[in-house]
Design a protein around this motif. Structure first.
Motif, PDB file in Angstrom:
ATOM      1  N   ASP A   8      41.176  -3.746   4.865  1.00 58.11           N
ATOM      2  CA  ASP A   8      41.589  -4.800   3.533  1.00 58.11           C
ATOM      3  C   ASP A   8      43.003  -5.524   4.005  1.00 58.11           C
ATOM      4  O   ASP A   8      43.952  -5.485   2.807  1.00 58.11           O
ATOM      5  N   GLY A   9      43.338  -6.291   4.766  1.00 65.51           N
ATOM      6  CA  GLY A   9      44.407  -6.235   5.486  1.00 65.51           C
ATOM      7  C   GLY A   9      44.917  -7.705   6.458  1.00 65.51           C
ATOM      8  O   GLY A   9      43.724  -6.251   7.833  1.00 65.51           O
ATOM      9  N   GLY A  10      45.982  -7.207   7.327  1.00 68.23           N
ATOM     10  CA  GLY A  10      45.863  -7.908   8.740  1.00 68.23           C
ATOM     11  C   GLY A  10      45.383  -9.253   9.445  1.00 68.23           C
ATOM     12  O   GLY A  10      45.572  -9.736   9.681  1.00 68.23           O
ATOM     13  N   VAL A  11      44.586  -9.868   8.161  1.00 68.38           N
ATOM     14  CA  VAL A  11      44.273 -11.152   8.280  1.00 68.38           C
ATOM     15  C   VAL A  11      44.687 -12.639   7.804  1.00 68.38           C
ATOM     16  O   VAL A  11      44.428 -11.743   6.453  1.00 68.38           O
ATOM     17  N   THR A  12      45.299 -12.881   7.479  1.00 70.63           N
ATOM     18  CA  THR A  12      45.748 -14.015   6.547  1.00 70.63           C
ATOM     19  C   THR A  12      45.088 -15.305   6.383  1.00 70.63           C
ATOM     20  O   THR A  12      44.583 -16.071   7.245  1.00 70.63           O
ATOM     21  N   PHE A  13      44.871 -15.594   5.155  1.00 69.09           N
ATOM     22  CA  PHE A  13      43.635 -16.437   3.801  1.00 69.09           C
ATOM     23  C   PHE A  13      45.046 -17.381   3.576  1.00 69.09           C
ATOM     24  O   PHE A  13      45.883 -17.561   3.382  1.00 69.09           O
ATOM     25  N   PRO A  14      43.743 -18.671   3.688  1.00 71.11           N
ATOM     26  CA  PRO A  14      44.766 -19.968   3.176  1.00 71.11           C
ATOM     27  C   PRO A  14      45.144 -19.233   2.037  1.00 71.11           C
ATOM     28  O   PRO A  14      45.067 -19.208   1.511  1.00 71.11           O
ATOM     29  N   ASP A  18      56.067 -13.045   4.389  1.00 72.82           N
ATOM     30  CA  ASP A  18      56.391 -12.417   6.220  1.00 72.82           C
ATOM     31  C   ASP A  18      55.077 -12.412   6.797  1.00 72.82           C
ATOM     32  O   ASP A  18      54.693 -13.018   7.870  1.00 72.82           O
ATOM     33  N   GLN A  19      54.120 -11.925   5.376  1.00 74.92           N
ATOM     34  CA  GLN A  19      52.514 -11.860   5.644  1.00 74.92           C
ATOM     35  C   GLN A  19      52.322 -13.590   6.146  1.00 74.92           C
ATOM     36  O   GLN A  19      51.071 -13.473   6.060  1.00 74.92           O
ATOM     37  N   LEU A  20      53.265 -14.200   5.612  1.00 72.35           N
ATOM     38  CA  LEU A  20      52.281 -16.065   5.112  1.00 72.35           C
ATOM     39  C   LEU A  20      51.720 -16.663   6.003  1.00 72.35           C
ATOM     40  O   LEU A  20      51.453 -17.729   6.368  1.00 72.35           O
ATOM     41  N   GLY A  21      52.430 -16.138   7.854  1.00 67.28           N
ATOM     42  CA  GLY A  21      53.082 -17.078   8.849  1.00 67.28           C
ATOM     43  C   GLY A  21      53.277 -16.099   9.970  1.00 67.28           C
ATOM     44  O   GLY A  21      53.987 -14.806  10.041  1.00 67.28           O
ATOM     45  N   GLY A  22      54.472 -17.098  10.882  1.00 69.60           N
ATOM     46  CA  GLY A  22      54.754 -16.774  12.297  1.00 69.60           C
ATOM     47  C   GLY A  22      53.925 -15.496  12.909  1.00 69.60           C
ATOM     48  O   GLY A  22      52.864 -15.762  13.503  1.00 69.60           O
ATOM     49  N   GLU A  23      55.243 -14.898  13.904  1.00 71.71           N
ATOM     50  CA  GLU A  23      53.893 -14.100  14.932  1.00 71.71           C
ATOM     51  C   GLU A  23      53.520 -12.538  13.362  1.00 71.71           C
ATOM     52  O   GLU A  23      52.937 -11.951  14.383  1.00 71.71           O
ATOM     53  N   CYS A  77      61.108   1.412  -4.882  1.00 73.57           N
ATOM     54  CA  CYS A  77      60.985   0.288  -3.508  1.00 73.57           C
ATOM     55  C   CYS A  77      61.413  -0.922  -4.387  1.00 73.57           C
ATOM     56  O   CYS A  77      61.897  -0.913  -5.135  1.00 73.57           O
ATOM     57  N   ALA A  78      63.101  -0.692  -3.487  1.00 72.45           N
ATOM     58  CA  ALA A  78      63.472  -2.141  -2.765  1.00 72.45           C
ATOM     59  C   ALA A  78      63.341  -3.115  -3.717  1.00 72.45           C
ATOM     60  O   ALA A  78      62.060  -3.867  -2.489  1.00 72.45           O
ATOM     61  N   LEU A  79      62.924  -4.413  -4.018  1.00 71.29           N
ATOM     62  CA  LEU A  79      62.608  -5.472  -4.337  1.00 71.29           C
ATOM     63  C   LEU A  79      62.759  -6.535  -3.204  1.00 71.29           C
ATOM     64  O   LEU A  79      61.715  -7.545  -3.174  1.00 71.29           O
ATOM     65  N   GLU A  80      63.824  -6.455  -2.674  1.00 66.05           N
ATOM     66  CA  GLU A  80      63.831  -7.221  -1.158  1.00 66.05           C
ATOM     67  C   GLU A  80      62.793  -6.796   0.097  1.00 66.05           C
ATOM     68  O   GLU A  80      63.122  -7.450   0.498  1.00 66.05           O
ATOM     69  N   ALA A  81      63.132  -5.508   0.061  1.00 63.51           N
ATOM     70  CA  ALA A  81      61.691  -5.585   1.498  1.00 63.51           C
ATOM     71  C   ALA A  81      60.320  -6.151   0.249  1.00 63.51           C
ATOM     72  O   ALA A  81      59.895  -6.396   1.724  1.00 63.51           O
ATOM     73  N   VAL A  82      60.286  -5.303  -0.351  1.00 57.67           N
ATOM     74  CA  VAL A  82      59.022  -6.502  -0.903  1.00 57.67           C
ATOM     75  C   VAL A  82      58.788  -7.672  -1.249  1.00 57.67           C
ATOM     76  O   VAL A  82      57.755  -8.522  -0.421  1.00 57.67           O
ATOM     77  N   ALA A 138      58.311  -6.928  11.292  1.00 58.30           N
ATOM     78  CA  ALA A 138      58.574  -6.502  12.444  1.00 58.30           C
ATOM     79  C   ALA A 138      59.273  -4.976  12.707  1.00 58.30           C
ATOM     80  O   ALA A 138      58.822  -4.576  13.341  1.00 58.30           O
ATOM     81  N   ALA A 139      60.568  -5.051  11.969  1.00 54.53           N
ATOM     82  CA  ALA A 139      61.428  -3.590  11.646  1.00 54.53           C
ATOM     83  C   ALA A 139      60.230  -2.433  11.248  1.00 54.53           C
ATOM     84  O   ALA A 139      60.426  -1.342  12.143  1.00 54.53           O
TER      85      ALA A 139
END
Length: 306
Positions: A135-141, A221-226, A210-215, A87-88
């Motif tokens: 190759d992204g945008g759709v969450t899979f099981p 965040d990609q695993l669920g929710g909005e 790359c900031a480890l916490e950002a990654v 979201a950020a």
């Protein structure tokens, strides 16, 4: 603003700074020959940076303006603080578009960038005129027995491991990536410039920006929710290009027909296309993949071939 002449064969570009929450976001811009041409806003993957779009820029050939930010916590935007999360990033993209694009943009993203593009469209529905997911945008099981941090490490593999590594010089970092199965067959000046942009520090202790916490936060965040639901709430139709092979060039890609069927996408809202002969990376940085992505972006922008 700075004008950059990168490695041979990589198209010249400008580097801009856009104010966002907490500081300035770095944005690469490949300007169109026609100042009134459409604008494409392109978002990179979870441990990547804006130069991952350089080969696509080459094939766009100045027919549109391409904006490719370094997302918060990466490359020249690495010092931007949290809060992190998709979201950020989506709200950062709204700020980029407001500053640098005169109207709706063709919105695209690769890998995590595709999730960000989808959520950007949901949170800021007036921003995109078209939406292309790569190759992204759709969450899979995912395996239920794995903790989120374990899952992120399992999926990202060497890309995640390198975040805690140091390298004695740039050649050592280059060699690390040349051994990566996802890049080995598609190494080029475009790829070299892209991976070199990630490095910070001084020899012999160069490291990823790359900031480890950002990654970590963005990955979970990609695993669920909005974020996972965004693909089902899009305010406009989208197209998904998916790679035949995976992150390590393995036969099983992130997506296949069964996984996409399980996602229950609305075929009237999300059209999907398998891209043979590509893996998760070469669909963007390989020549054939980048050409296809560029051609699709031009089509979405309403630009006809010369």
């Amino acid at each position: 603003m700075s004008r950059i002449q990168p490695a041979a064969a990589v198209p010249a570009h400008e580097e801009l700074r856009v104010p966002v929450h907490g500081g300035d976001l770095a944005v690469l811009r490949w300007p169109a020959a026609d100042p009134g041409a459409p604008v494409v806003l392109a978002l990179h993957g979870i441990t990547a940076n804006g130069l991952s779009w350089a080969r696509v820029a080459h094939h766009l050939a100045g027919r549109v303006t391409l904006l490719a930010p370094d997302l918060r916590g990466r490359a020249r935007s690495g010092d931007l603080p949290g809060p992190y999360g998709i979201a950020a990033h989506a709200d950062d993209m709204a700020a980029v578009a407001a500053r640098l694009a005169p109207g709706p943009v063709v919105l695209t993203g690769h890998s995590m960038g595709a999730f960000t593009a989808a959520l950007t469209a949901v949170r800021h529905p007036g921003l995109p005129s078209a939406l292309l997911l790569v190759d992204g945008g759709v969450t899979f099981p995912v395996p239920a027995e794995l903790e989120p941090d374990e899952l992120i490490a399992a999926v990202l593999g060497p890309a995640m491991a390198r975040l805690s590594m140091t390298f004695e010089d740039r050649a050592a970092y280059c060699a690390f990536w040349q051994r990566h199965p996802g890049f080995a067959a598609a190494w080029s000046p475009w790829v070299d410039a892209y991976i070199q942009r990630d490095l910070i520090g001084e020899e012999p202790e160069l490291r990823s920006s790359c900031a480890l916490e950002a990654v970590r936060v963005d990955g979970i965040d990609q695993l669920g929710g909005e974020v996972a639901e965004a693909i089902h709430r899009l305010p406009l139709p989208a197209r998904l290009l998916w790679a035949e092979r995976g992150l390590m060039d393995e036969p099983q890609g992130l997506y296949d027909d069964d996984r996409l069927a399980a996602a229950k996408l609305d075929p009237e809202r999300v059209r999907t296309r398998r891209v043979p002969g590509t893996n998760h990376y070469t669909i963007l940085v390989g020549d054939a993949g980048a050409r296809l992505v560029a051609d699709q972006l031009l089509a979405e922008a309403g630009v006809t071939a010369p």
